[in-house]
Scaffold this active site. Structure first.
Site, short mmCIF file in Angstrom:
data_model
loop_
_atom_site.label_atom_id
_atom_site.label_comp_id
_atom_site.label_asym_id
_atom_site.label_seq_id
_atom_site.Cartn_x
_atom_site.Cartn_y
_atom_site.Cartn_z
N ASP A 22 42.59 54.05 44.98
CA ASP A 22 42.68 53.77 43.53
C ASP A 22 43.86 54.45 42.83
O ASP A 22 43.68 55.03 41.75
CB ASP A 22 41.38 54.16 42.83
CG ASP A 22 40.16 53.38 43.34
OD1 ASP A 22 40.31 52.60 44.30
OD2 ASP A 22 39.07 53.57 42.77
N ASP A 30 40.42 49.45 42.32
CA ASP A 30 39.27 49.19 41.45
C ASP A 30 39.60 47.91 40.67
O ASP A 30 40.68 47.83 40.07
CB ASP A 30 39.10 50.40 40.52
CG ASP A 30 37.65 50.71 40.21
OD1 ASP A 30 36.77 50.39 41.03
OD2 ASP A 30 37.40 51.31 39.14
N HIS A 68 37.67 45.35 38.24
CA HIS A 68 36.44 44.99 37.53
C HIS A 68 36.59 43.74 36.66
O HIS A 68 37.61 43.58 35.98
CB HIS A 68 36.01 46.13 36.61
CG HIS A 68 35.64 47.40 37.30
ND1 HIS A 68 34.71 47.44 38.33
CD2 HIS A 68 36.04 48.68 37.12
CE1 HIS A 68 34.57 48.70 38.72
NE2 HIS A 68 35.37 49.47 38.02
N HIS A 85 37.85 50.03 32.19
CA HIS A 85 39.02 50.43 33.00
C HIS A 85 39.25 49.43 34.12
O HIS A 85 38.33 48.76 34.57
CB HIS A 85 38.82 51.85 33.57
CG HIS A 85 37.71 51.92 34.56
ND1 HIS A 85 36.39 52.07 34.20
CD2 HIS A 85 37.71 51.85 35.92
CE1 HIS A 85 35.64 52.08 35.28
NE2 HIS A 85 36.40 51.95 36.35
N LYS A 117 37.62 46.31 44.99
CA LYS A 117 36.20 46.70 44.90
C LYS A 117 35.77 46.71 43.46
O LYS A 117 36.62 46.75 42.55
CB LYS A 117 35.99 48.08 45.53
CG LYS A 117 36.72 49.20 44.82
CD LYS A 117 36.63 50.49 45.60
CE LYS A 117 37.35 51.64 44.91
NZ LYS A 117 36.77 52.05 43.63
N CYS A 131 35.54 58.25 43.65
CA CYS A 131 35.88 57.23 44.63
C CYS A 131 36.41 57.81 45.94
O CYS A 131 36.13 57.29 47.02
CB CYS A 131 36.87 56.23 44.02
SG CYS A 131 36.09 55.31 42.67
ZN LIG Z 1 35.63 51.52 38.23
#
Ligand SMILES: [Zn+2]
Length: 208
Positions: free
Chosen positions: A9, A49, A51, A84, A109, A154
């Site tokens: 990340d 990351d 989302h 985020h 992810k 993470c």
């Molecule tokens: Zn996250």
């Protein structure tokens, strides 16, 4: 021996100026670049990351919750994060100085809005796998060096899952290539990784 580097990340969102900044998070970028250029690794993987805008780990999705409150997601305790790393946003992009041309594979992810995914290997409820463990096994990886952001979330869960899901693979944490959110949490995370069998090393020792 097949040696892999796993960068966790290293995204704008977790660096100064991002939506969930880790103190000095950008300081891991030169460490990552130096290691990628070293020629010591057969394979370089980066997690990202990624989302949807309605992700359930965001405080904005829970009435009355503020970022960093504790809340619940699908019946499990969940830290409420600021919005985020939303898909296709600048916040979700890798840090602009990261030498992404050296990355062989990007593991995204956190795409399921109903569960968070700190680990690059599986969701926090440990049911949905990302496929990264099988990918690394298929490549015959025998050593895995992990670094990135954030140490106490993470990075920690990725390293613990690596030990659990990649039996026989030596897992190192490159401590100077990580930055964390909470100093106390970082200490506990490093201890938890050490107890699980992760070797804690410094990037200056790699290849010696
Ligand atoms: Zn996250």
């Amino acid at each position: 021996m097949t040696k892999a580097l796993l960068l966790i990340d290293i995204q704008n969102g977790f660096c100064p100026g991002g939506n969930l900044p880790v103190s000095d998070g950008d300081e891991v970028v030169p460490v990552a670049n130096r290691l990628m250029a070293s020629g010591l690794y057969d394979i370089i993987v980066a997690s990202q990351d990624w989302h949807p805008s309605n992700h359930g780990s965001f405080a904005s999705q829970h009435r009355g919750k503020q970022p960093f409150d504790m809340g619940e997601l699908s019946g499990q305790p969940q830290v409420m994060w600021p919005d985020h790393c939303i898909q296709d946003s600048v916040d979700a992009e890798f840090h602009p100085d990261l030498a992404t041309d050296r990355i062989d594979f990007v593991q995204r992810k956190g795409e399921n809005p109903k569960v968070d995914s700190y680990s690059a290997f599986r969701d926090n409820d440990q049911t949905a796998l990302t496929g990264l463990a099988d990918w690394l096994k298929a490549k015959g990886v025998t050593e895995l060096d992990v670094m990135g952001l954030a140490t106490d979330y993470c990075v920690k869960f990725s390293a613990l899952d690596a030990v659990d899901m990649l039996p026989g693979v030596t897992v190192h944490l490159i401590a100077d290539g990580c930055r964390g959110i909470d100093p106390q949490g970082v200490e506990e995370a490093i201890e938890a990784m050490r107890q699980a069998g992760v070797e804690i090393i410094d990037s200056s020792r790699i290849g010696l």
